[in-house]
Design a protein around this motif. Structure first.
Motif, short mmCIF file in Angstrom:
data_model
loop_
_atom_site.label_atom_id
_atom_site.label_comp_id
_atom_site.label_asym_id
_atom_site.label_seq_id
_atom_site.Cartn_x
_atom_site.Cartn_y
_atom_site.Cartn_z
N ALA A 69 0.83 -1.20 0.00
CA ALA A 69 0.00 0.00 0.00
C ALA A 69 0.87 1.26 0.00
CB ALA A 69 -0.93 -0.01 1.21
N THR A 107 1.39 3.16 -3.67
CA THR A 107 0.86 4.52 -3.75
C THR A 107 1.95 5.51 -4.10
OG1 THR A 107 -0.83 3.98 -2.08
CG2 THR A 107 -0.39 6.31 -2.48
N LEU A 162 -4.37 12.67 -0.57
CA LEU A 162 -4.21 11.23 -0.34
C LEU A 162 -5.49 10.62 0.21
CD1 LEU A 162 -2.19 8.86 -0.37
CD2 LEU A 162 -1.62 9.45 1.99
N VAL A 163 -6.12 11.30 1.18
CA VAL A 163 -7.30 10.75 1.86
C VAL A 163 -8.55 10.87 1.02
CG1 VAL A 163 -8.80 11.01 3.87
CG2 VAL A 163 -6.32 11.17 4.15
N TYR A 207 -6.91 10.14 -3.76
CA TYR A 207 -6.21 8.92 -4.12
C TYR A 207 -6.81 7.68 -3.46
CZ TYR A 207 -2.52 11.62 -6.40
OH TYR A 207 -1.83 12.44 -7.24
N PHE A 208 -7.10 7.78 -2.17
CA PHE A 208 -7.61 6.59 -1.47
C PHE A 208 -8.95 6.11 -2.01
CE2 PHE A 208 -10.07 4.73 2.08
CZ PHE A 208 -9.31 3.60 2.26
N THR A 235 -8.57 4.56 -5.58
CA THR A 235 -7.78 3.33 -5.71
C THR A 235 -8.39 2.14 -4.98
OG1 THR A 235 -6.43 4.03 -3.82
CG2 THR A 235 -5.59 4.54 -6.03
N LEU A 236 -9.56 2.31 -4.36
CA LEU A 236 -10.17 1.19 -3.64
C LEU A 236 -10.43 -0.02 -4.54
CD1 LEU A 236 -12.61 2.88 -1.10
CD2 LEU A 236 -10.61 1.48 -0.60
N PHE A 275 -7.21 -1.66 -5.03
CA PHE A 275 -6.75 -2.25 -3.78
C PHE A 275 -7.44 -3.60 -3.52
CE2 PHE A 275 -6.73 -2.69 0.89
CZ PHE A 275 -5.36 -2.60 1.12
#
Length: 251
Positions: free
Chosen positions: A76, A80, A164-165, A168-169, A172-173, A176
């Motif tokens: 992770a 990233t 990022l929170v 991106y997060f 990208t789930l 992921f």
């Protein structure tokens, strides 16, 4: 009669068909070569009654949890960073290519020399098997984020942590969840192979020992457990996670 709106599925018939073929094939061989499914079930009951089955199953799951969990954390972070920074991506690309070209089980003798025969050496093999494909999957997910979304967030005053929170997060789930599925399958295969080579516990050890003493029922019991655990993880964990975040794919 076909019910409108209900699509027929033959998935329910696959496992019974497999056991039927197994039963028919077993009639052509002695039981010490290819036992019937019920004989394997009896072997499993004996292991269950003695308490050994839970001990070996717990040992394998503990090793899987340790190696796979460490791989998730590292993949992770590195995936990233590689998706965001071209310098990081250029640095890790040759390393990913090198490690993915080497079968993970090839590291088992070296890890056993360094760490000895036991949990730690197998956990390291599992980590090596899972971390590279997971890193690549997460990196691809980060790179797929549209630049306009990032620029819009920056215009609105988002700092790096907020990007990022909040950008991106979530984006990208899906990648992921794909990384989790790929990483688990690679980790599980590496675990079983490493236990077969050098361990005194675990499902892989059950298969290896059964082959050495000529106990086909024990070998097939271990094989069934390997497949069953992988199927349960896919059905009860990873598919649910993927459905939970499916909506992010349309954003």
């Amino acid at each position: 009669m076909r019910i409108p709106g209900l699509k027929p599925s033959w998935g329910w018939a696959s496992l019974p068909a497999l056991f039927l073929v197994w039963s028919l094939a077993a009639t052509r061989f002695p039981s010490y070569i290819l036992p019937q499914p019920w004989e394997v079930a009896q072997e499993g009951w004996r292991w269950l009654e003695s308490g050994k089955l839970w001990a070996h199953l717990g040992a394998s799951l503990l090793e899987e949890l340790g190696g796979f969990g460490a791989a998730i954390v590292v993949a992770a972070i590195v995936g990233t960073a590689a998706g965001i920074s071209r310098n990081v991506r250029d640095f890790i690309t040759p390393l990913n290519g090198l490690f993915m070209a080497i079968p993970p089980i090839a590291w088992a003798p070296l890890t056993m020399i360094i760490f000895g025969i036991g949990y730690l050496s197998i956990i390291v093999v599992i980590f090596i098997a899972a971390v590279c494909p997971m890193t690549l999957a997460i990196q691809d997910g980060v790179q797929a984020i549209r630049g306009g979304e990032v620029r819009a967030a920056r215009i609105l005053g988002a700092n790096r942590l907020q990007l990022l929170v909040h950008v991106y997060f979530p984006a990208t789930l899906p990648a992921f969840t794909t990384a989790l599925r790929v990483g688990f399958s690679q980790a599980w295969r590496a675990l079983v192979a490493a236990e077969m080579i050098g361990a005194s516990h675990g499902i892989g050890w059950m298969v290896s020992t059964g082959g050495q003493i000529g106990n086909a029922s024990q070998v097939l019991l271990g094989i069934v457990l390997i497949g069953l655990i992988a199927w349960l993880a896919e059905s009860l964990v990873f598919r649910r996670i993927e459905r939970r975040y499916q909506r992010w794919r349309s954003h």
